[in-house]
Design a protein around this motif. Structure first.
Motif, PDB file in Angstrom:
ATOM      1  N   MET A   1       0.786  -1.557  -0.079  1.00  0.00           N
ATOM      2  CA  MET A   1      -0.077  -0.196  -0.103  1.00  0.00           C
ATOM      3  C   MET A   1       0.675   1.401   0.009  1.00  0.00           C
ATOM      4  N   LEU A   2       0.296   2.036  -0.955  1.00  0.00           N
ATOM      5  CA  LEU A   2       1.153   3.868  -0.552  1.00  0.00           C
ATOM      6  C   LEU A   2       0.931   3.638   0.670  1.00  0.00           C
ATOM      7  N   ARG A   3       2.048   4.775   1.211  1.00  0.00           N
ATOM      8  CA  ARG A   3       1.655   5.291   3.162  1.00  0.00           C
ATOM      9  C   ARG A   3       1.322   7.193   2.801  1.00  0.00           C
ATOM     10  N   ASN A   4      -0.011   7.539   3.333  1.00  0.00           N
ATOM     11  CA  ASN A   4       0.420   8.656   3.159  1.00  0.00           C
ATOM     12  C   ASN A   4       1.062   9.338   4.210  1.00  0.00           C
ATOM     13  N   GLN A   5       1.214  10.487   3.535  1.00  0.00           N
ATOM     14  CA  GLN A   5       2.662  11.337   3.654  1.00  0.00           C
ATOM     15  C   GLN A   5       1.834  12.733   4.627  1.00  0.00           C
ATOM     16  N   ASP A   6       1.710  12.100   6.160  1.00  0.00           N
ATOM     17  CA  ASP A   6       1.137  13.333   6.692  1.00  0.00           C
ATOM     18  C   ASP A   6       2.184  14.226   7.565  1.00  0.00           C
ATOM     19  N   THR A   7       3.377  13.327   7.214  1.00  0.00           N
ATOM     20  CA  THR A   7       4.074  13.969   8.445  1.00  0.00           C
ATOM     21  C   THR A   7       4.873  15.458   7.283  1.00  0.00           C
ATOM     22  N   ASP A   8       4.659  16.045   5.924  1.00  0.00           N
ATOM     23  CA  ASP A   8       4.910  16.969   5.361  1.00  0.00           C
ATOM     24  C   ASP A   8       4.908  18.562   6.249  1.00  0.00           C
ATOM     25  N   ALA A   9       5.143  20.008   6.511  1.00  0.00           N
ATOM     26  CA  ALA A   9       5.633  20.342   7.276  1.00  0.00           C
ATOM     27  C   ALA A   9       4.161  21.492   6.401  1.00  0.00           C
ATOM     28  N   GLN A  10       4.352  21.960   5.427  1.00  0.00           N
ATOM     29  CA  GLN A  10       3.397  22.380   4.991  1.00  0.00           C
ATOM     30  C   GLN A  10       2.310  21.793   4.241  1.00  0.00           C
ATOM     31  N   SER A  11       1.508  22.366   3.691  1.00  0.00           N
ATOM     32  CA  SER A  11       0.049  22.115   3.026  1.00  0.00           C
ATOM     33  C   SER A  11      -0.139  22.273   1.690  1.00  0.00           C
ATOM     34  N   VAL A  12      -0.815  22.453   1.007  1.00  0.00           N
ATOM     35  CA  VAL A  12      -1.586  22.993  -0.106  1.00  0.00           C
ATOM     36  C   VAL A  12      -3.245  23.430  -0.912  1.00  0.00           C
ATOM     37  N   THR A  13      -3.150  24.544  -0.737  1.00  0.00           N
ATOM     38  CA  THR A  13      -5.181  24.144  -0.973  1.00  0.00           C
ATOM     39  C   THR A  13      -5.264  24.393  -2.363  1.00  0.00           C
ATOM     40  N   ILE A  14      -6.564  22.565  -1.673  1.00  0.00           N
ATOM     41  CA  ILE A  14      -6.970  22.979  -3.233  1.00  0.00           C
ATOM     42  C   ILE A  14      -8.907  23.397  -3.548  1.00  0.00           C
ATOM     43  N   ASN A  15      -9.481  23.993  -4.182  1.00  0.00           N
ATOM     44  CA  ASN A  15     -10.455  24.901  -4.508  1.00  0.00           C
ATOM     45  C   ASN A  15     -11.223  23.877  -5.422  1.00  0.00           C
ATOM     46  N   MET A  16     -12.119  23.438  -4.688  1.00  0.00           N
ATOM     47  CA  MET A  16     -13.390  23.535  -5.494  1.00  0.00           C
ATOM     48  C   MET A  16     -15.003  23.531  -5.438  1.00  0.00           C
ATOM     49  N   ARG A  17     -15.874  23.083  -6.937  1.00  0.00           N
ATOM     50  CA  ARG A  17     -16.804  23.703  -6.338  1.00  0.00           C
ATOM     51  C   ARG A  17     -17.477  22.192  -6.858  1.00  0.00           C
ATOM     52  N   VAL A  41     -12.783  14.218   3.211  1.00  0.00           N
ATOM     53  CA  VAL A  41     -12.573  14.590   1.663  1.00  0.00           C
ATOM     54  C   VAL A  41     -11.487  14.044   1.339  1.00  0.00           C
ATOM     55  N   ILE A  42     -10.536  15.036   2.477  1.00  0.00           N
ATOM     56  CA  ILE A  42      -8.767  14.651   1.908  1.00  0.00           C
ATOM     57  C   ILE A  42      -9.339  12.892   2.064  1.00  0.00           C
ATOM     58  N   GLU A  43      -9.107  12.457   3.106  1.00  0.00           N
ATOM     59  CA  GLU A  43      -8.989  10.707   3.298  1.00  0.00           C
ATOM     60  C   GLU A  43      -9.703  10.318   1.875  1.00  0.00           C
ATOM     61  N   ALA A  44     -11.124  10.036   1.980  1.00  0.00           N
ATOM     62  CA  ALA A  44     -11.657   9.620   0.772  1.00  0.00           C
ATOM     63  C   ALA A  44     -11.106   9.600  -0.891  1.00  0.00           C
ATOM     64  N   ALA A  45     -10.586  11.134  -0.637  1.00  0.00           N
ATOM     65  CA  ALA A  45      -9.616  10.778  -2.213  1.00  0.00           C
ATOM     66  C   ALA A  45      -8.336  10.522  -2.181  1.00  0.00           C
ATOM     67  N   PHE A  46      -7.924  10.436  -0.863  1.00  0.00           N
ATOM     68  CA  PHE A  46      -6.287   9.907  -0.769  1.00  0.00           C
ATOM     69  C   PHE A  46      -6.321   8.372  -0.998  1.00  0.00           C
ATOM     70  N   HIS A  47      -7.809   7.996  -0.702  1.00  0.00           N
ATOM     71  CA  HIS A  47      -8.345   6.791  -0.681  1.00  0.00           C
ATOM     72  C   HIS A  47      -8.669   6.593  -2.045  1.00  0.00           C
ATOM     73  N   ALA A  48      -8.735   6.699  -2.937  1.00  0.00           N
ATOM     74  CA  ALA A  48      -9.751   6.428  -3.958  1.00  0.00           C
ATOM     75  C   ALA A  48      -8.462   6.613  -5.051  1.00  0.00           C
ATOM     76  N   ALA A  49      -6.977   7.555  -5.174  1.00  0.00           N
ATOM     77  CA  ALA A  49      -6.165   7.378  -5.903  1.00  0.00           C
ATOM     78  C   ALA A  49      -5.050   6.519  -5.326  1.00  0.00           C
ATOM     79  N   GLU A  50      -5.347   5.908  -4.203  1.00  0.00           N
ATOM     80  CA  GLU A  50      -4.358   4.822  -4.047  1.00  0.00           C
ATOM     81  C   GLU A  50      -5.181   3.521  -4.753  1.00  0.00           C
ATOM     82  N   ASP A  51      -6.101   3.525  -4.255  1.00  0.00           N
ATOM     83  CA  ASP A  51      -6.802   2.480  -5.621  1.00  0.00           C
ATOM     84  C   ASP A  51      -6.127   2.127  -6.550  1.00  0.00           C
ATOM     85  N   ALA A  52      -6.528   4.215  -7.498  1.00  0.00           N
ATOM     86  CA  ALA A  52      -6.334   4.117  -9.123  1.00  0.00           C
ATOM     87  C   ALA A  52      -5.092   3.992  -9.218  1.00  0.00           C
TER      88      ALA A  52
END
Length: 95
Positions: A1-17, A41-52
């Protein structure tokens, strides 16, 4: 499985409608899961990306198919003229 790298010091913004009905559904699900909308949303998107990505790398075979697959890998490669021609030519991005 891919690892979730939540240890990054910075985050980026994702805007969506999102249509209101989908936002309401997401909010209800997030509340039931005890998460914020963003966390959900982040968790769901992460799992969908990982599965893909994993769908491109992992496949499952029954015992007989696995045995045949291993046999095919062990078979010597014959003289394949088309393969030789393909390898001798330029890659599509080099043309």
């Amino acid at each position: 499985m891919l690892r979730n790298q939540d240890t990054d010091a910075q985050s980026v913004t994702i805007n969506m409608r999102v249509p209101p009905n989908k936002r309401e559904l997401i909010d209800r699900a997030a509340k039931l899961a005890g998460k914020t909308r963003t966390e959900f949303v982040i968790e769901a998107a992460f799992h969908a990306a990982e599965d893909a990505l994993l769908d491109q790398r992992v496949f499952y075979l029954d015992d007989a198919s696995h045995k045949r697959f291993l046999e095919m890998l062990d078979e010597p490669v014959g003289d394949i003229d088309r393969l030789r021609a393909l390898m001798a030519g330029k890659a599509p991005w080099e043309k």
